[in-house]
Design a protein around this motif. Structure first.
Motif, mmCIF file in Angstrom:
data_model
loop_
_atom_site.group_PDB
_atom_site.id
_atom_site.type_symbol
_atom_site.label_atom_id
_atom_site.label_comp_id
_atom_site.label_asym_id
_atom_site.label_seq_id
_atom_site.Cartn_x
_atom_site.Cartn_y
_atom_site.Cartn_z
ATOM 1 N N GLY A 96 0.661 -1.136 0.013
ATOM 2 C CA GLY A 96 0.549 0.052 -0.131
ATOM 3 C C GLY A 96 0.669 1.427 -0.532
ATOM 4 O O GLY A 96 0.574 2.219 -0.730
ATOM 5 N N TYR A 102 1.141 4.284 -3.312
ATOM 6 C CA TYR A 102 0.354 5.041 -2.959
ATOM 7 C C TYR A 102 1.735 6.436 -3.174
ATOM 8 O O TYR A 102 1.550 7.367 -3.980
ATOM 9 N N TYR A 103 2.564 6.146 -2.892
ATOM 10 C CA TYR A 103 3.657 7.133 -2.518
ATOM 11 C C TYR A 103 3.977 6.793 -3.834
ATOM 12 O O TYR A 103 5.278 8.562 -4.861
ATOM 13 N N ARG A 117 0.380 -3.425 -4.601
ATOM 14 C CA ARG A 117 0.926 -1.994 -4.764
ATOM 15 C C ARG A 117 0.705 -1.619 -6.364
ATOM 16 O O ARG A 117 0.362 -1.039 -6.987
ATOM 17 N N ILE A 132 -3.570 -0.748 -6.189
ATOM 18 C CA ILE A 132 -3.542 0.818 -5.844
ATOM 19 C C ILE A 132 -2.816 2.152 -6.371
ATOM 20 O O ILE A 132 -3.129 2.603 -7.037
ATOM 21 N N ARG A 154 -5.057 4.818 -6.814
ATOM 22 C CA ARG A 154 -4.689 6.087 -7.208
ATOM 23 C C ARG A 154 -5.372 7.237 -7.940
ATOM 24 O O ARG A 154 -5.754 8.345 -7.367
ATOM 25 N N MET A 174 -10.322 9.259 -4.882
ATOM 26 C CA MET A 174 -9.233 9.580 -3.980
ATOM 27 C C MET A 174 -8.896 10.929 -4.407
ATOM 28 O O MET A 174 -8.079 11.709 -3.767
ATOM 29 N N GLU A 233 -8.173 13.160 -1.850
ATOM 30 C CA GLU A 233 -7.160 14.485 -1.972
ATOM 31 C C GLU A 233 -7.089 15.733 -1.639
ATOM 32 O O GLU A 233 -7.426 16.554 -0.769
ATOM 33 N N THR A 291 -2.830 10.649 4.684
ATOM 34 C CA THR A 291 -2.317 9.880 4.357
ATOM 35 C C THR A 291 -2.820 8.643 4.584
ATOM 36 O O THR A 291 -3.120 8.000 3.706
ATOM 37 N N LYS A 295 -6.082 7.298 3.413
ATOM 38 C CA LYS A 295 -6.193 7.562 2.171
ATOM 39 C C LYS A 295 -6.117 5.318 1.901
ATOM 40 O O LYS A 295 -6.473 5.159 1.222
ATOM 41 N N ILE A 296 -4.943 4.889 2.800
ATOM 42 C CA ILE A 296 -4.629 4.078 1.846
ATOM 43 C C ILE A 296 -5.156 3.205 2.945
ATOM 44 O O ILE A 296 -5.374 2.194 2.064
ATOM 45 N N LEU A 314 -7.980 2.946 -0.198
ATOM 46 C CA LEU A 314 -7.660 1.937 -1.098
ATOM 47 C C LEU A 314 -7.649 0.742 -0.739
ATOM 48 O O LEU A 314 -7.923 0.027 -1.479
#
Length: 331
Positions: free
Chosen positions: A143, A147-148, A210, A213, A217, A222, A226, A232, A235-236, A240
């Motif tokens: 996750g 996400y990042y 991964r 997501i 995202r 999403m 945001e 954060t 949201k994850i 997600l």
């Protein structure tokens, strides 16, 4: 005309009230139980859970009770009796199947049916606990990576590739030797094995989460989250991950079966659950003698059949869940 319109409106209202609203969860359950193989798998798993977790309380024999047969009289002797132990009477034999021992006794004089129950309890517990550990690690790291993105994603994915490259059997042999060297009791060895298996198996879960997501995202909801300034981690894990849950459930179901098979393999190699504790894997290990292989099917075949049925059942359930969660499947 107004009376007719009013009557039609009333009929429409009654029709709408009588309509049953089917939720997505109910639709998934309906599709799942329509799959006959998935239903068979559920039945087998329920039977195995009852057999392994309730059965030992109903069994007249314990996991470690040793039975001898007096060579002269043919009578069975329970060697757990202190008086019998001191006398040294009896000969340790593999007892055949009988009313007292439906599956006979093994090479150490222990009831096979009782050990089958206790061994199944350990094998199923290992499978479930390992999947929980790998899901916790895999969902968290997958996750975060999805996400990042960027450098964090690159670092986590390189770590995933490292874990994919670890040779499993040699590592388990090294860990087993370390546990024996440090004098870890066989009673606690199972916990170390569960942790090690969970840590080694999280990479596949992280890669799958991964990938999902990364696509989720970019969805509109999403972007709304945001804009709303939601934290954060919320949201994850609240927006997600729940949308990836169907795939996670399917992976978990299939991984339980593969983990039971892995535990059986390493126990067969002498790396897993240590004697005198039973698991289906180390019960099958009794077949290392050609004499037992040919003449004592009652010792090694029952745990082998239990492994086969349990792994097949979990795979059937996983296939059923995959089809049930897929809205494109034709019904």
């Amino acid at each position: 005309m107004n009376d007719i319109t009013l009557k039609n409106q009333q009929e429409q209202d009654e029709f709408e009230q009588n309509q049953v609203i089917i939720t997505p969860g109910q639709m998934v359950a309906k599709r799942f139980f329509r799959n006959k193989l998935a239903g068979v798998g559920m039945g087998v798993i329920i039977f195995m859970l009852l057999f392994c977790f309730i059965g030992p309380f109903l069994s007249p024999y314990g996991e470690y009770e040793i039975f001898y047969i007096n060579k002269a009289t043919g009578e069975e002797i329970n060697m757990n009796d202190p008086a019998i132990k001191e006398s040294g009477v009896g000969l340790n034999l593999k007892a055949p199947m009988s009313a007292a021992h439906p599956l006979g006794t093994d090479a150490d004089g222990r009831d096979v049916l009782a050990r089958l129950m206790y061994g199944g309890r350990i094998s199923l517990t290992v499978g479930i606990c390992v999947v929980i550990v790998e899901l916790l690690i895999g969902i968290t790291l997958g996750g975060i990576a999805g996400y990042y993105g960027g450098k964090i994603d690159m670092i986590i994915m390189r770590l995933v590739e490292v874990f994919y490259c670890i040779p499993f059997i040699p590592l388990m042999l090294i860990i087993s030797a370390l546990l024996v060297g440090y004098g870890v009791s066989p009673q606690y060895k199972i916990y170390y094995i569960m942790i090690v298996l969970g840590i080694l198996n999280w990479a596949g879960v992280a890669r799958m989460v991964r990938g999902q997501i990364l696509s989720l995202r970019e969805m509109e909801y999403m972007q709304a989250a945001e804009a709303a300034g939601i934290r954060t981690y919320k949201k994850i894990f609240k927006h997600l991950v729940p949308n990836v849950m169907p795939i996670i459930i399917i992976m978990a179901t299939m991984d339980v079966g593969s983990t039971i098979l892995t535990e059986s393999v390493i126990s067969y190699l002498g790396v897993g659950i240590a004697f005198p504790y039973a698991s289906w894997g180390n019960m099958v290990n009794a077949v290392n003698s050609s004499v037992i292989l040919k003449n004592y099917l009652n010792i090694w075949m029952p745990p082998g059949i239990c492994i086969l049925l349990t792994v097949l059942a979990f795979n059937f359930i996983g296939d059923g869940l995959r089809d049930a969660f897929d809205p494109k499947m034709k019904r």
